[in-house]
Design an enzyme around this catalytic site. Structure first.
Site, PDB file in Angstrom:
ATOM      1  CG  ASP A   1     -83.207  66.139 -11.544  1.00  0.00           C
ATOM      2  OD1 ASP A   1     -82.592  67.160 -11.886  1.00  0.00           O
ATOM      3  OD2 ASP A   1     -82.790  65.002 -11.763  1.00  0.00           O
TER       4      ASP A   1
ATOM      5  CG  ASP B   1     -81.768  65.319  -4.715  1.00  0.00           C
ATOM      6  OD1 ASP B   1     -81.981  64.220  -5.264  1.00  0.00           O
ATOM      7  OD2 ASP B   1     -80.970  66.164  -5.169  1.00  0.00           O
TER       8      ASP B   1
ATOM      9  CB  CYS C   1     -88.317  54.803  16.546  1.00  0.00           C
ATOM     10  SG  CYS C   1     -87.152  54.244  15.286  1.00  0.00           S
TER      11      CYS C   1
END
Length: 402
Positions: A93, A283, A334
């Site tokens: 950016d 994003d 997980c």
RNA sequence: UCCCCUGUAGCUCAAUGGUAGAGCGGUUCGCUGUUAACGAAAAGGUUCGAGGUUCGAGUCCUCGCGGGGGAG
């Protein structure tokens, strides 16, 4: 090589499309979620984990990397992707957002999306002129300067595949006149960004602005389409409904064959709603930021519109929960850890907590966009969206206590 | 048995004799191109007990009770 964008398949009933952005560091299959790694690292998530979860590209920040460690050092190490031992595509950016977040954002006590409760108004850390922006470094207070030319020069040295033109972000509290003035400054800076940009192996995104004003948004879309081969949608908006309309106005006025990046957006419902309206990439800091503050993403039926697909691991109801964060999730966290353990880690402020929860959250959004891509290719986007966004009977998590 | 110190929010501690506070914890809420392992709010008290002095006592006095230390 010059990065290219190709549409693979278009959804029949919506503006959603599946595509691929080819870059010198590899291909990016779209729609895609791009994790934010402001300082050249997705906070608390290793590149190894990013690869394992299928992340394709990481977005870093020009302003932050300029302050530390400096673009020259990054260049010396072979560019950002190599420096951070990622190897795959990167995006930077421009620092335009910091013109806002360290400027009028502080002054107005707001984010780019208006919230119900405004924050405390603080003195701004920068000063904007037509020429550019003078910053007071948030790290050591030193005086810094950013302009379209400087931002592009820094981004060329950092060497990301996808880069963004330098823009001025309007406050969501601006009226039409103030927003128009900001847009005019942005347009001047966009042209200067193009003129400064020399590296042809980088794809330069323009940025659309205009707040919540239809005429300005359309003007900005047309302006960007005229000058850029890739378009990022930026700027401020009042709420989600506003944002959806802004995307519609913008998409209707830019060429179909250009990649469209939605800057800084990434809640679950936003991703569905905006892909449906033609966005290719996102994003967002959400997965890592809320991860560090204890929230993890959950898929239906436990995650739903009402709880915004997020739950707080710090709640005592998870203290003895033997289940994973999400039952159907294939992420490292997980597959290996219980909610009770993550609850313990988080309450103990153990560093691993931030890492494991962030890993889950980034995986969640990367995987969500991947699922959406597959659905688009099978022309089943709408049924997938319906499955996720329908109102659920479950308002809170089902617990896995036994 | 005597002497000294001490007792205030769940915890660690503040508070000239003048409206009992803080940090941490717990609870709730928030976080959208990262100034962010963050921010905000509300809750939480018979100041160990019983008397006394005083216009007024967490604070001073007496007696208990609990804790710590010392002497024998």
């Amino acid at each position: 090589m010059t990065p290219t964008f190709k549409i693979i398949l278009k959804s029949s009933k919506t503006k959603a499309r599946a595509g691929v952005i080819k870059t010198p560091h590899g291909d990016i299959e779209t729609p895609a979620f791009i994790p934010v790694g402001t300082n050249g690292t997705v906070k608390s998530v290793s590149p190894r984990d990013l690869k394992e979860m299928g992340a394709q590209v990481v977005l870093a920040n020009t302003y932050h990397l300029h302050l530390r460690p400096g673009e020259d050092l990054i260049k010396e190490f072979g560019g950002l992707s190599k420096f951070m031992s990622w190897g795959d595509p990167t995006m930077t950016d421009s620092g335009g957002f910091q013109v806002f977040s360290l400027g009028v954002g502080l002054e107005h006590g707001v984010g780019k999306l208006l919230r119900e409760e405004e924050g405390e108004a603080k003195p701004r850390l920068n000063k904007i002129t037509k020429e550019g922006v003078t910053f007071q470094s948030h790290i050591d207070g030193s005086k810094q300067y950013l302009s379209p030319e400087v931002s592009i020069e820094i981004q060329e040295k950092i060497g990301a595949d996808l880069i963004v033109a330098f823009d001025d972000l309007e406050s969501p509290k601006y009226n039409h006149e103030e927003t128009k003035k900001s847009l005019e400054l942005t347009e001047d800076w966009l042209i200067r960004s193009i003129k400064a940009h020399k590296r042809k192996d980088q794809l330069l995104y323009g940025v659309t602005h205009g707040g919540s004003f239809k005429d300005l948004r359309i003007k900005s879309a047309k302006f960007n389409d005229k000058h850029f081969n890739a378009i990022a949608l930026g700027g401020a908006h009042k709420n989600k409904q506003d944002m959806a309309k802004i995307v519609e106005w913008t998409i209707a006025n830019i060429s179909e064959n250009k990649p469209r990046h939605m800057l800084g957006i990434g809640e679950v419902d936003d991703i569905f709603e905006l892909i449906e309206r033609g966005i290719d990439t996102f994003d967002c800091v959400i997965p890592t930021r809320i991860g560090r503050t204890g929230f993890f993403f959950a898929s239906p039926p436990f995650g739903n519109i009402k709880n915004r697909f997020r739950m707080d691991i710090a709640k005592s109801k998870f203290a003895k929960d033997k289940g994973p964060l999400a039952d159907d999730c294939l992420c490292y966290t997980c597959q290996n850890f219980t909610r009770a353990y993550l609850y313990h880690l988080f309450r103990s402020r153990e560093l691993l907590a931030y890492s494991l929860i962030s890993t889950h959250n980034v995986h969640f959004l990367v995987n969500l966009t991947k699922q959406i891509r597959e659905a688009i290719i099978k022309d089943k986007f709408q049924s997938l969206k319906k499955k996720w966004l329908k109102k659920s009977k479950f308002d809170s998590a089902l617990l896995n206590v036994s």
